[in-house]
Design a protein around this motif. Sequence first.
Motif, PDB file in Angstrom:
ATOM      1  N   ILE A  13       0.819  -1.223   0.000  1.00  0.00           N
ATOM      2  CA  ILE A  13       0.000   0.000   0.000  1.00  0.00           C
ATOM      3  C   ILE A  13       0.847   1.266   0.000  1.00  0.00           C
ATOM      4  CG2 ILE A  13      -1.897  -1.198   1.175  1.00  0.00           C
ATOM      5  CD1 ILE A  13      -1.091   0.331   3.736  1.00  0.00           C
ATOM      6  N   ALA A  14       2.194   1.124  -0.027  1.00  0.00           N
ATOM      7  CA  ALA A  14       3.072   2.301   0.031  1.00  0.00           C
ATOM      8  C   ALA A  14       2.766   3.336  -1.048  1.00  0.00           C
ATOM      9  CB  ALA A  14       4.536   1.865  -0.046  1.00  0.00           C
ATOM     10  N   PRO A  15       2.470   2.924  -2.301  1.00  0.00           N
ATOM     11  CA  PRO A  15       2.202   3.940  -3.330  1.00  0.00           C
ATOM     12  C   PRO A  15       0.990   4.818  -3.032  1.00  0.00           C
ATOM     13  CG  PRO A  15       2.656   1.801  -4.332  1.00  0.00           C
ATOM     14  CD  PRO A  15       2.493   1.567  -2.871  1.00  0.00           C
ATOM     15  N   PHE A  16       0.118   4.403  -2.114  1.00  0.00           N
ATOM     16  CA  PHE A  16      -1.108   5.146  -1.845  1.00  0.00           C
ATOM     17  C   PHE A  16      -1.035   5.961  -0.551  1.00  0.00           C
ATOM     18  CE2 PHE A  16      -1.986   1.009  -3.844  1.00  0.00           C
ATOM     19  CZ  PHE A  16      -2.406   1.453  -5.095  1.00  0.00           C
ATOM     20  N   LEU A  17       0.070   5.832   0.189  1.00  0.00           N
ATOM     21  CA  LEU A  17       0.217   6.553   1.447  1.00  0.00           C
ATOM     22  C   LEU A  17       0.793   7.951   1.214  1.00  0.00           C
ATOM     23  CD1 LEU A  17       1.661   3.716   3.739  1.00  0.00           C
ATOM     24  CD2 LEU A  17      -0.719   4.470   3.525  1.00  0.00           C
ATOM     25  N   LYS A  18       0.528   8.858   2.159  1.00  0.00           N
ATOM     26  CA  LYS A  18       1.075  10.214   2.099  1.00  0.00           C
ATOM     27  C   LYS A  18       1.497  10.625   3.508  1.00  0.00           C
ATOM     28  CE  LYS A  18      -3.537  12.301   2.439  1.00  0.00           C
ATOM     29  NZ  LYS A  18      -3.408  12.971   3.731  1.00  0.00           N
ATOM     30  N   LYS A  19       2.328  11.599   3.575  1.00  0.00           N
ATOM     31  CA  LYS A  19       2.759  12.098   4.875  1.00  0.00           C
ATOM     32  C   LYS A  19       1.588  12.789   5.563  1.00  0.00           C
ATOM     33  CE  LYS A  19       6.391  14.831   7.113  1.00  0.00           C
ATOM     34  NZ  LYS A  19       7.591  15.684   6.916  1.00  0.00           N
ATOM     35  N   GLY A  20       1.425  12.478   6.849  1.00  0.00           N
ATOM     36  CA  GLY A  20       0.330  13.065   7.599  1.00  0.00           C
ATOM     37  C   GLY A  20      -0.781  12.059   7.809  1.00  0.00           C
ATOM     38  N   THR A  21      -2.014  12.551   7.823  1.00  0.00           N
ATOM     39  CA  THR A  21      -3.166  11.702   8.106  1.00  0.00           C
ATOM     40  C   THR A  21      -3.583  10.911   6.864  1.00  0.00           C
ATOM     41  OG1 THR A  21      -3.959  13.230   9.787  1.00  0.00           O
ATOM     42  CG2 THR A  21      -5.538  11.638   8.936  1.00  0.00           C
ATOM     43  N   ASN A  22      -3.791   9.619   7.051  1.00  0.00           N
ATOM     44  CA  ASN A  22      -4.241   8.719   5.988  1.00  0.00           C
ATOM     45  C   ASN A  22      -5.508   8.000   6.454  1.00  0.00           C
ATOM     46  OD1 ASN A  22      -1.769   8.149   3.791  1.00  0.00           O
ATOM     47  ND2 ASN A  22      -1.089   8.915   5.784  1.00  0.00           N
ATOM     48  N   THR A  23      -6.271   7.527   5.486  1.00  0.00           N
ATOM     49  CA  THR A  23      -7.500   6.804   5.812  1.00  0.00           C
ATOM     50  C   THR A  23      -7.568   5.521   5.008  1.00  0.00           C
ATOM     51  OG1 THR A  23      -8.675   8.883   6.216  1.00  0.00           O
ATOM     52  CG2 THR A  23     -10.011   6.904   5.887  1.00  0.00           C
ATOM     53  N   VAL A  24      -7.864   4.438   5.713  1.00  0.00           N
ATOM     54  CA  VAL A  24      -8.110   3.161   5.051  1.00  0.00           C
ATOM     55  C   VAL A  24      -9.587   2.835   5.216  1.00  0.00           C
ATOM     56  CG1 VAL A  24      -7.455   1.847   7.122  1.00  0.00           C
ATOM     57  CG2 VAL A  24      -7.487   0.716   4.907  1.00  0.00           C
ATOM     58  N   ALA A  25     -10.193   2.363   4.130  1.00  0.00           N
ATOM     59  CA  ALA A  25     -11.599   1.944   4.157  1.00  0.00           C
ATOM     60  C   ALA A  25     -11.696   0.567   3.515  1.00  0.00           C
ATOM     61  CB  ALA A  25     -12.481   2.942   3.420  1.00  0.00           C
ATOM     62  N   VAL A  26     -12.465  -0.309   4.137  1.00  0.00           N
ATOM     63  CA  VAL A  26     -12.612  -1.671   3.636  1.00  0.00           C
ATOM     64  C   VAL A  26     -14.087  -2.033   3.615  1.00  0.00           C
ATOM     65  CG1 VAL A  26     -12.084  -4.113   4.008  1.00  0.00           C
ATOM     66  CG2 VAL A  26     -10.363  -2.373   4.563  1.00  0.00           C
ATOM     67  N   LEU A  27     -14.567  -2.472   2.465  1.00  0.00           N
ATOM     68  CA  LEU A  27     -15.903  -3.056   2.351  1.00  0.00           C
ATOM     69  C   LEU A  27     -15.743  -4.565   2.403  1.00  0.00           C
ATOM     70  CD1 LEU A  27     -18.972  -2.795   1.779  1.00  0.00           C
ATOM     71  CD2 LEU A  27     -18.397  -2.919  -0.666  1.00  0.00           C
ATOM     72  N   LEU A  28     -16.438  -5.201   3.328  1.00  0.00           N
ATOM     73  CA  LEU A  28     -16.306  -6.645   3.510  1.00  0.00           C
ATOM     74  C   LEU A  28     -17.628  -7.329   3.198  1.00  0.00           C
ATOM     75  CD1 LEU A  28     -14.367  -8.647   6.058  1.00  0.00           C
ATOM     76  CD2 LEU A  28     -16.829  -9.081   5.986  1.00  0.00           C
ATOM     77  N   TRP A  29     -17.536  -8.401   2.409  1.00  0.00           N
ATOM     78  CA  TRP A  29     -18.703  -9.225   2.072  1.00  0.00           C
ATOM     79  C   TRP A  29     -18.532 -10.577   2.742  1.00  0.00           C
ATOM     80  CZ3 TRP A  29     -19.840 -11.388  -3.529  1.00  0.00           C
ATOM     81  CH2 TRP A  29     -21.082 -12.040  -3.534  1.00  0.00           C
ATOM     82  N   TYR A  30     -19.415 -10.853   3.684  1.00  0.00           N
ATOM     83  CA  TYR A  30     -19.399 -12.148   4.366  1.00  0.00           C
ATOM     84  C   TYR A  30     -20.448 -13.045   3.722  1.00  0.00           C
ATOM     85  CZ  TYR A  30     -20.355 -15.583   8.062  1.00  0.00           C
ATOM     86  OH  TYR A  30     -20.571 -16.738   8.774  1.00  0.00           O
ATOM     87  N   PHE A  31     -19.994 -14.157   3.113  1.00  0.00           N
ATOM     88  CA  PHE A  31     -20.930 -15.058   2.430  1.00  0.00           C
ATOM     89  C   PHE A  31     -21.940 -15.639   3.423  1.00  0.00           C
ATOM     90  CE2 PHE A  31     -17.554 -16.284  -0.963  1.00  0.00           C
ATOM     91  CZ  PHE A  31     -17.734 -15.067  -1.591  1.00  0.00           C
ATOM     92  N   GLY A  32     -21.423 -16.185   4.528  1.00  0.00           N
ATOM     93  CA  GLY A  32     -22.295 -16.669   5.593  1.00  0.00           C
ATOM     94  C   GLY A  32     -23.039 -17.947   5.293  1.00  0.00           C
ATOM     95  N   LYS A  33     -22.621 -18.683   4.269  1.00  0.00           N
ATOM     96  CA  LYS A  33     -23.256 -19.971   3.993  1.00  0.00           C
ATOM     97  C   LYS A  33     -22.277 -20.881   3.258  1.00  0.00           C
ATOM     98  CE  LYS A  33     -25.841 -18.123  -0.019  1.00  0.00           C
ATOM     99  NZ  LYS A  33     -25.779 -19.078  -1.133  1.00  0.00           N
ATOM    100  N   GLU A  34     -22.538 -22.165   3.405  1.00  0.00           N
ATOM    101  CA  GLU A  34     -21.658 -23.171   2.799  1.00  0.00           C
ATOM    102  C   GLU A  34     -21.866 -23.226   1.287  1.00  0.00           C
ATOM    103  OE1 GLU A  34     -20.288 -25.372   6.493  1.00  0.00           O
ATOM    104  OE2 GLU A  34     -19.496 -24.233   4.804  1.00  0.00           O
ATOM    105  N   GLY A  35     -20.941 -23.834   0.622  1.00  0.00           N
ATOM    106  CA  GLY A  35     -21.052 -24.048  -0.808  1.00  0.00           C
ATOM    107  C   GLY A  35     -20.073 -25.106  -1.246  1.00  0.00           C
ATOM    108  N   PHE A  36     -20.121 -25.432  -2.533  1.00  0.00           N
ATOM    109  CA  PHE A  36     -19.190 -26.413  -3.106  1.00  0.00           C
ATOM    110  C   PHE A  36     -17.808 -25.811  -3.324  1.00  0.00           C
ATOM    111  CE2 PHE A  36     -22.042 -29.790  -5.350  1.00  0.00           C
ATOM    112  CZ  PHE A  36     -22.730 -29.987  -4.167  1.00  0.00           C
TER     113      PHE A  36
END
Length: 768
Positions: A97-120
């Motif tokens: 992630i170094a190419p996306f960082l800057k000096k000072g305050t940075n923010t990371v955001a993550v969208l997570l998808w939990y399947f929550g069920k079994e599958g093949f």
Amino acid sequence: MRNLKRILLLFVLQICLTAVSSAQAVWISGTGVRNHPNTWLSFRKSFSVERTPEKAVARIAADSKYWLWINGHLCVFEGGLKRGPNPSDSYVDEVDIAPFLKKGTNTVAVLLWYFGKEGFSHKDSGKAGLFFDCRWSGGGLGSDKSWKCAENGAFGSCPDPQPNFRLSESSISYDARKAMDGWTDPEYDDSRMPQAEELGNEGDAPWGRLIPRPIPLWKNYGLKKFADYRTSGDTLICRLPYNAQFTPYIKVRSAAGRTIQLQTDNYVLYNGGDTGLRAEYVTRDGVQEYESPGWLNGHCFYLIAPKEVEVLDVRFRETGYDAEFAGKFDSSDPFLNDIWTKAVRTLYITMRDTYMDCPDRERAQWTGDAVNEAHEAYYALSPESHALTRKWLYELIGWQRADGSIFAPVPAGNWDKELPAQSLASIGRTGLWTYYLYTGDKRILEDLYPAIRRYLALYEPDGSGNVKLRHGGWSWGDWGDNWDMLLICNFWYYMAIDAMHDMAVELGKEEDARMYERQCAEFKQALNDRFWNGSAYRDPAYAGRTDDRVQALAVISGVASPDKYPALMEQFRNEWHASPYMEKYIYEAMMIMGYEKEALERNKKRFSKMVYYPGNFTTLFEGWGIGNEGFGGGTVNHAWSGGTLTVAAQYLCGVAPVAPGFRLFSVLPQPGEVARASLSFPTVSGTIEAAYENKPALFSQKVTIPEGTSAVVGVPYPQAKEIAINGKTVWKNGRYLASGTVKPAENYKSSHICFELPAGRYVLKTVK
């Protein structure tokens, strides 16, 4: 003074170490998350960077998928792999992630998808979770309770019908009226977002050890316009350039509360006999844009909207396995060219987290399908594809049960049945050993050999030199009809122990090598003594028509001697029971026997309907037709049908490894009645090129042998009058002539006049 400098240096070092170690990462989720199927979570964290690092590799694990933004920039579009390398552990991505960082305050955001069920294709952990661990010199960032996390209520599930039980993914609904606008932007006010909940340390259940992701992140082709559009009632039908894995993007003007359906032709028309995946979007008021994050596939995208919705723009983002379409094939036969093109496209659409049987009905890594797909990939794609083959083989063994049995598909949460024929094909000559020959990866032999030995020990001797039929959870030999199952099992078993002998030799296991050599000799003799009836191989207790698959396995295993070939050829003329999966081995067997003309005739008779099926399909089918004409529901994108690609490369053009990793390979073309063919593909040892042109009096060949390798190059006319290599005569009047670095390869293959050549470019001209 020196002591003072040392103390100061140690003090600074301690500060740095403290800064790094303070970024201890733990698994986190949202407080009070119910962990129901199709849960979506939004994570945020602001952090300070004093000095931007040259490199900052983040280890990111998610159950089940994630999208990553740094300072508002989308860095990863769908990260994470389905669980897992074995039933207990999980994969972890490594992202700089170094190419996306800057000096000072940075923010990371993550969208997570939990399947929550079994599958093949996925093992459910029971919990949505994120793990983020990034260390760099002088700093670090780890997921903990200081992160913010909220359920993203805009996401939900589409109403019935739900995707079938084989799929772990849900059909995604997005209600724009509930959107968390701007939550990925650095300026977003997250003060009202709840703090994350800590769930456990790295290595804790239910996610276990974190195994580095063994394959690349997806290739993102970017948003593109559709090839063409047409309207049919309330449906906008957008055609893709080919059957692709894609996410749909729409831009509309609408009043609030209107539902737009996002579907594909594979969902509506060609669903493989069961419900697949779709998406929907519920509008808010005004102009709005949306890209559904869950990938779909098909030749056409359907946007179904109420008439008051104004569609302003529609696009698609193709993503897929990060490998190049590097293999090139061309010939004078249009059918071979067309089936190659469709086989490559089908192969690519069945590659993602794993090799898949199909990308719509199941997304499951049936190990028999992977055998054929992996072999196609060696010739069709760049060597990056080898990593998916390696992952498949390690997973197959990683999921081995305590009793030694192997089952597939894996990873899986709601499947545990053993298919002995597919397992044997995977661990033996056509699977693991082929991977070793094409890659030279000896480590995999060392790692998997003991487990394979345990599995083979489960097969019970029948007292006559062969083994009893092992039923496993599903005694499956192929689709089609007339399965001579005892012989199908025994021939696959023979090829497995034959490969084990070669593995034992490679690994220096002399006692095992002698044991398998004896077993192979006895097994081969017993197969011929008990099951060869003078015209075919048959189990006396089997009452059906003669199984063409069995005859093919007898040839490719080497059990059938050449004196039996004419009788076997009669069986191939009269018996037509195999599915497209096993038809590959029949085509291969006929080429091995030297019936090139008849082999291509049968292949065309079998596959022409599929290749030229009405409807502009760019992929191959599961069966000989679609719908009721197919097998198992009849999908239109099933890469087990692409075996013609392998045979065209390995036999028609004649290119195959002799020593692991193509250090030595053969170029022994079998042209039959195909007047011209050329092949070029990259290997771990460099790019190989081979081409021939067959004229009435002259057979010409061009061969490129990469630096550091050598090749046995053969002329398929043993009665040739004269052969010249790079203008110098090396064969005349039935004998080799002395010629510098060109060495005769006598007794290599009786159907060819063979030469051993070092690295370089060669032109061979043969006067017939």
